[in-house]
Design a protein around this motif. Structure first.
Motif, PDB file in Angstrom:
ATOM      1  N   LYS A   3     -30.222  15.043 -57.253  1.00  0.00           N
ATOM      2  CA  LYS A   3     -29.799  15.699 -58.477  1.00  0.00           C
ATOM      3  C   LYS A   3     -30.690  16.895 -58.741  1.00  0.00           C
ATOM      4  O   LYS A   3     -31.920  16.793 -58.772  1.00  0.00           O
ATOM      5  N   ASP A  26     -20.331  22.319 -57.077  1.00  0.00           N
ATOM      6  CA  ASP A  26     -20.692  20.906 -57.000  1.00  0.00           C
ATOM      7  C   ASP A  26     -20.089  20.113 -58.151  1.00  0.00           C
ATOM      8  O   ASP A  26     -19.642  18.978 -57.975  1.00  0.00           O
ATOM      9  N   ILE A  29     -16.436  19.674 -57.278  1.00  0.00           N
ATOM     10  CA  ILE A  29     -16.222  18.667 -56.236  1.00  0.00           C
ATOM     11  C   ILE A  29     -16.464  17.268 -56.784  1.00  0.00           C
ATOM     12  O   ILE A  29     -15.725  16.327 -56.465  1.00  0.00           O
ATOM     13  N   SER A  30     -17.488  17.122 -57.628  1.00  0.00           N
ATOM     14  CA  SER A  30     -17.772  15.801 -58.199  1.00  0.00           C
ATOM     15  C   SER A  30     -16.587  15.286 -59.007  1.00  0.00           C
ATOM     16  O   SER A  30     -16.254  14.092 -58.955  1.00  0.00           O
ATOM     17  N   GLU A  33     -14.086  14.108 -56.532  1.00  0.00           N
ATOM     18  CA  GLU A  33     -14.506  12.850 -55.912  1.00  0.00           C
ATOM     19  C   GLU A  33     -14.165  11.655 -56.797  1.00  0.00           C
ATOM     20  O   GLU A  33     -13.781  10.587 -56.293  1.00  0.00           O
ATOM     21  N   GLU A  34     -14.288  11.836 -58.085  1.00  0.00           N
ATOM     22  CA  GLU A  34     -13.912  10.759 -59.003  1.00  0.00           C
ATOM     23  C   GLU A  34     -12.424  10.445 -58.888  1.00  0.00           C
ATOM     24  O   GLU A  34     -12.005   9.292 -58.998  1.00  0.00           O
ATOM     25  N   TYR A  38     -13.836   9.056 -52.907  1.00  0.00           N
ATOM     26  CA  TYR A  38     -14.794   9.096 -51.800  1.00  0.00           C
ATOM     27  C   TYR A  38     -15.572  10.402 -51.834  1.00  0.00           C
ATOM     28  O   TYR A  38     -15.188  11.363 -52.505  1.00  0.00           O
ATOM     29  N   THR A  39     -16.700  10.428 -51.092  1.00  0.00           N
ATOM     30  CA  THR A  39     -17.575  11.591 -51.074  1.00  0.00           C
ATOM     31  C   THR A  39     -16.999  12.672 -50.168  1.00  0.00           C
ATOM     32  O   THR A  39     -16.598  12.403 -49.038  1.00  0.00           O
ATOM     33  N   ILE A  40     -16.966  13.891 -50.669  1.00  0.00           N
ATOM     34  CA  ILE A  40     -16.431  15.025 -49.928  1.00  0.00           C
ATOM     35  C   ILE A  40     -17.590  15.844 -49.373  1.00  0.00           C
ATOM     36  O   ILE A  40     -18.504  16.210 -50.119  1.00  0.00           O
ATOM     37  N   PRO A  41     -17.580  16.149 -48.057  1.00  0.00           N
ATOM     38  CA  PRO A  41     -18.634  17.003 -47.504  1.00  0.00           C
ATOM     39  C   PRO A  41     -18.660  18.353 -48.213  1.00  0.00           C
ATOM     40  O   PRO A  41     -17.632  19.005 -48.357  1.00  0.00           O
ATOM     41  N   ARG A  42     -19.844  18.758 -48.677  1.00  0.00           N
ATOM     42  CA  ARG A  42     -19.931  19.990 -49.461  1.00  0.00           C
ATOM     43  C   ARG A  42     -19.544  21.230 -48.655  1.00  0.00           C
ATOM     44  O   ARG A  42     -19.017  22.202 -49.203  1.00  0.00           O
TER      45      ARG A  42
END
Length: 287
Positions: A3, A26, A29-30, A33-34, A38-42
């Motif tokens: 963070k 970011d 993207i966050s 992701e919600e 799942y986590t997305i490659p930045r």
């Protein structure tokens, strides 16, 4: 990624403060992701600064292909095409991405008739009735643009003219599937359904790819697929769509030069390509 606060140095290594670099992306993207779980490659999504650089490189790529369009004809050699592409690219302070890439010896790919992709320019003379794909990729200020066009030399046969037309339709239909939260499977399915409904086959050994900061990035863009499957499309992704459509078998083989991919049955192959940006509401064709 730990963070970061607004005034910390950005994680990307730019040296800029986080709030002046990747912070807004970011947060965006966050939120996505919600939604997707799942986590997305930045690095799969580009910043606005990067998109502008990619857009300029893509514009140059488009302009190079316009030069080829003006000059290509019966009697031209593929080596001449290579010279046109190389000289125009370097005159505009850019570098031809294929040159030296993995040992590739030329500045452009020229793929004639049964050559699917990665044809190496040489002293081969274009003849009346040939079809040829010219695949141009530029590096401008560190950013990449990638596109290809088909050319019918002189008077093409009905079979070759139809193939070139259908392969362009496949590209257009694939692009129409590009919008946030569609999938790569939607693109591949649209291409596959159209080609196969008309009796053609889709090459599966090669596909499109992420592009922009590198020549070839994630994701791999297959031109076959099922609706709703595969990577989810998100705003600020950049990738190529470049369906390779064959009259006969979709199978491929690579010649002894370790580059030139041809149809196994000698049938004609046709390919069109654009670099695409996923926007907030749909797509932008960058090339």
């Amino acid at each position: 990624m730990n963070k970061l606060s607004r005034n910390d140095v950005c994680w990307c290594g730019s040296g800029k403060k986080y709030k002046k670099c990747h912070m807004d992306q970011d947060v965006f993207i966050s939120n996505i992701e919600e939604k997707v779980g799942y986590t997305i490659p930045r690095d799969i999504m580009k910043t606005q600064e990067q998109i502008e650089g990619i857009r300029k490189s893509c514009k140059l790529t488009h302009d190079v292909l316009d030069i080829v369009s003006e000059r290509i004809k019966v009697g031209v050699t593929t080596e001449e095409i290579n010279t046109w592409v190389h000289e125009y690219t370097v005159e505009h302070n850019a570098y031809p991405a294929p040159l030296g890439y993995g040992g590739f010896p030329k500045s452009v790919c020229t793929s004639i008739n049964d050559v699917i992709c990665h044809g190496i320019p040489c002293e081969t003379v274009l003849k009346d009735g040939d079809i040829v794909n010219v695949d141009v990729s530029c590096i401008l200020d560190g950013y990449y643009g990638d596109a290809s066009r088909m050319y019918i030399i002189g008077e093409g046969s009905k079979a070759s003219v139809d193939l070139v037309r259908v392969s362009k339709e496949c590209l257009d239909l694939g692009i129409e599937q590009v919008k946030p939260f569609n999938t790569l499977g939607d693109i591949g399915n649209a291409i596959q359904q159209h080609a196969e409904s008309l009796g053609y086959s889709v090459v599966y050994d090669y596909g499109g790819h992420g592009v922009g900061l590198e020549f070839h990035e994630e994701p791999f863009v297959a031109h076959i697929g099922k609706k709703g499957e595969g990577t989810i499309l998100l705003p600020n992704m950049t990738f190529t769509i470049e369906p390779m459509i064959n009259i006969g078998s979709p199978d491929t083989r690579v010649l002894d030069d370790d580059w030139t991919a041809v149809t196994t049955d000698g049938s004609l192959s046709s390919q069109w390509e654009h670099t695409i940006l996923v926007t907030q509401t749909g797509y932008e064709i960058l090339t």
